[in-house]
Design a protein around this motif. Structure first.
Motif, PDB file in Angstrom:
ATOM      1  N   MET A  18       0.825  -1.211   0.000  1.00 42.15           N
ATOM      2  CA  MET A  18       0.000   0.000   0.000  1.00 42.15           C
ATOM      3  C   MET A  18       0.860   1.262   0.000  1.00 42.15           C
ATOM      4  SD  MET A  18      -3.173  -0.691  -0.236  1.00 42.15           S
ATOM      5  CE  MET A  18      -2.796  -2.060  -1.288  1.00 42.15           C
ATOM      6  N   LEU A  19       1.895   1.284   0.846  1.00 38.21           N
ATOM      7  CA  LEU A  19       2.768   2.461   0.887  1.00 38.21           C
ATOM      8  C   LEU A  19       3.529   2.630  -0.426  1.00 38.21           C
ATOM      9  CD1 LEU A  19       4.143   2.319   4.539  1.00 38.21           C
ATOM     10  CD2 LEU A  19       2.446   3.897   3.585  1.00 38.21           C
ATOM     11  N   SER A  20       3.999   1.542  -1.007  1.00 35.70           N
ATOM     12  CA  SER A  20       4.688   1.616  -2.304  1.00 35.70           C
ATOM     13  C   SER A  20       3.763   2.161  -3.377  1.00 35.70           C
ATOM     14  CB  SER A  20       5.199   0.234  -2.714  1.00 35.70           C
ATOM     15  OG  SER A  20       6.117  -0.256  -1.778  1.00 35.70           O
ATOM     16  N   SER A  21       2.543   1.666  -3.373  1.00 34.94           N
ATOM     17  CA  SER A  21       1.558   2.139  -4.348  1.00 34.94           C
ATOM     18  C   SER A  21       1.297   3.634  -4.173  1.00 34.94           C
ATOM     19  CB  SER A  21       0.260   1.348  -4.191  1.00 34.94           C
ATOM     20  OG  SER A  21      -0.756   1.876  -4.996  1.00 34.94           O
ATOM     21  N   LEU A  22       1.172   4.074  -2.927  1.00 36.51           N
ATOM     22  CA  LEU A  22       0.936   5.496  -2.673  1.00 36.51           C
ATOM     23  C   LEU A  22       2.105   6.349  -3.156  1.00 36.51           C
ATOM     24  CD1 LEU A  22      -0.663   5.307   0.868  1.00 36.51           C
ATOM     25  CD2 LEU A  22      -1.765   6.142  -1.206  1.00 36.51           C
ATOM     26  N   VAL A  23       3.316   5.908  -2.867  1.00 37.26           N
ATOM     27  CA  VAL A  23       4.501   6.667  -3.286  1.00 37.26           C
ATOM     28  C   VAL A  23       4.575   6.720  -4.810  1.00 37.26           C
ATOM     29  CG1 VAL A  23       7.030   6.633  -3.313  1.00 37.26           C
ATOM     30  CG2 VAL A  23       5.794   6.266  -1.167  1.00 37.26           C
ATOM     31  N   GLY A  70       2.124  11.574 -10.253  1.00 40.08           N
ATOM     32  CA  GLY A  70       1.136  12.638 -10.391  1.00 40.08           C
ATOM     33  C   GLY A  70      -0.307  12.166 -10.363  1.00 40.08           C
ATOM     34  N   TRP A  71      -0.541  10.918 -10.066  1.00 39.14           N
ATOM     35  CA  TRP A  71      -1.913  10.418  -9.973  1.00 39.14           C
ATOM     36  C   TRP A  71      -2.557  10.942  -8.693  1.00 39.14           C
ATOM     37  CZ3 TRP A  71      -2.999   4.833 -11.862  1.00 39.14           C
ATOM     38  CH2 TRP A  71      -2.435   4.644 -13.115  1.00 39.14           C
ATOM     39  N   PRO A  72      -3.846  11.137  -8.714  1.00 43.00           N
ATOM     40  CA  PRO A  72      -4.507  11.617  -7.493  1.00 43.00           C
ATOM     41  C   PRO A  72      -4.407  10.555  -6.385  1.00 43.00           C
ATOM     42  CG  PRO A  72      -6.116  11.273  -9.255  1.00 43.00           C
ATOM     43  CD  PRO A  72      -4.765  10.979  -9.827  1.00 43.00           C
ATOM     44  N   VAL A  73      -4.094  11.015  -5.193  1.00 41.23           N
ATOM     45  CA  VAL A  73      -3.928  10.125  -4.050  1.00 41.23           C
ATOM     46  C   VAL A  73      -4.809  10.621  -2.915  1.00 41.23           C
ATOM     47  CG1 VAL A  73      -2.287   9.247  -2.345  1.00 41.23           C
ATOM     48  CG2 VAL A  73      -1.564   9.558  -4.703  1.00 41.23           C
ATOM     49  N   SER A  74      -5.549   9.709  -2.333  1.00 38.08           N
ATOM     50  CA  SER A  74      -6.377  10.037  -1.174  1.00 38.08           C
ATOM     51  C   SER A  74      -5.481  10.227   0.045  1.00 38.08           C
ATOM     52  CB  SER A  74      -7.361   8.896  -0.911  1.00 38.08           C
ATOM     53  OG  SER A  74      -7.958   9.043   0.357  1.00 38.08           O
ATOM     54  N   PRO A  75      -5.812  11.192   0.895  1.00 34.48           N
ATOM     55  CA  PRO A  75      -5.013  11.364   2.119  1.00 34.48           C
ATOM     56  C   PRO A  75      -5.319  10.296   3.170  1.00 34.48           C
ATOM     57  CG  PRO A  75      -6.792  12.959   2.079  1.00 34.48           C
ATOM     58  CD  PRO A  75      -6.829  12.230   0.752  1.00 34.48           C
ATOM     59  N   PHE A  76      -6.375   9.528   2.963  1.00 34.43           N
ATOM     60  CA  PHE A  76      -6.818   8.554   3.964  1.00 34.43           C
ATOM     61  C   PHE A  76      -5.721   7.586   4.412  1.00 34.43           C
ATOM     62  CE2 PHE A  76      -8.783   4.427   5.025  1.00 34.43           C
ATOM     63  CZ  PHE A  76      -9.447   4.801   6.191  1.00 34.43           C
TER      64      PHE A  76
END
Length: 139
Positions: free
Chosen positions: A20-25, A31-37
Motif C-alpha cells: 500500500m505504501l509503495s503504491s501510494l509513493v 502525479g496520480w490523485p492520491v487520497s489522504p486517507f
C-alpha cells in the motif's frame, strides 16, 4: 498454531502495508490523485503506538485493567480524530458504526497479542520443564 500467530499474520500485515505504501509513493511520484486517507491512518496508527508506549510506563496490577484503560484512552482520542478527518460524521448511526468497528478491531488485536504471549509462555515453560528434567537426570 504458533507459526500462524508469529509468522503468517505479521507477514500478511507487513506485506500489505509495504504494498500500500509503495503504491501510494508511486502514485504521488507519477502525479496520480492520491487520497489522504492511507496517510492519515498510518499517522494515526503511529500515534496510537505512542499512546500505548506511554501507557506501558503505568503500573497496572492486572492485565484486564490495562486493557480497559488502553481501550478507553484510545477510543477517547480516536473519536475526535475520526470526526476531524471525516472517517465518521457527527450523527448517531455514524458514531455507532465507528464505535462498533473500533471495538471489534480493539478486541481482535487484544486477543491476538494476548494469545501470542500465551503461546510464547507455554513454549518457555515447556523448555524450562525439559531443562529441569535434563538437569535432574544428571544428578
Amino acid at each position: 498454531m504458533k507459526q500462524f500467530f508469529f509468522a503468517r499474520i505479521p507477514s500478511i500485515c507487513i506485506c500489505f502495508t509495504g504494498i500500500m505504501l509503495s503504491s501510494l509513493v508511486i502514485n504521488l511520484l507519477s502525479g496520480w490523485p492520491v487520497s489522504p486517507f492511507p496517510f492519515q491512518v498510518l499517522g494515526w496508527i503511529v500515534a496510537c503506538q505512542g499512546i500505548d508506549w506511554l501507557l506501558s510506563f503505568l503500573d497496572f496490577k492486572h492485565w484486564l485493567h490495562y486493557c480497559v484503560v488502553e481501550g478507553a484512552v484510545l477510543y477517547a482520542v480516536s473519536l475526535p480524530v475520526a470526526l476531524l478527518f471525516r472517517w465518521a460524521s457527527c450523527t448517531f448511526p455514524s458514531i455507532a458504526a465507528y464505535s462498533l468497528i473500533f471495538l471489534a478491531a480493539y478486541f481482535f488485536l487484544t486477543w491476538y497479542f494476548r494469545r501470542r504471549q500465551q503461546l510464547l509462555a507455554q513454549e518457555l515453560n515447556q523448555l524450562l520443564q525439559e531443562q529441569q528434567k535434563d538437569s535432574g537426570m544428571e544428578s
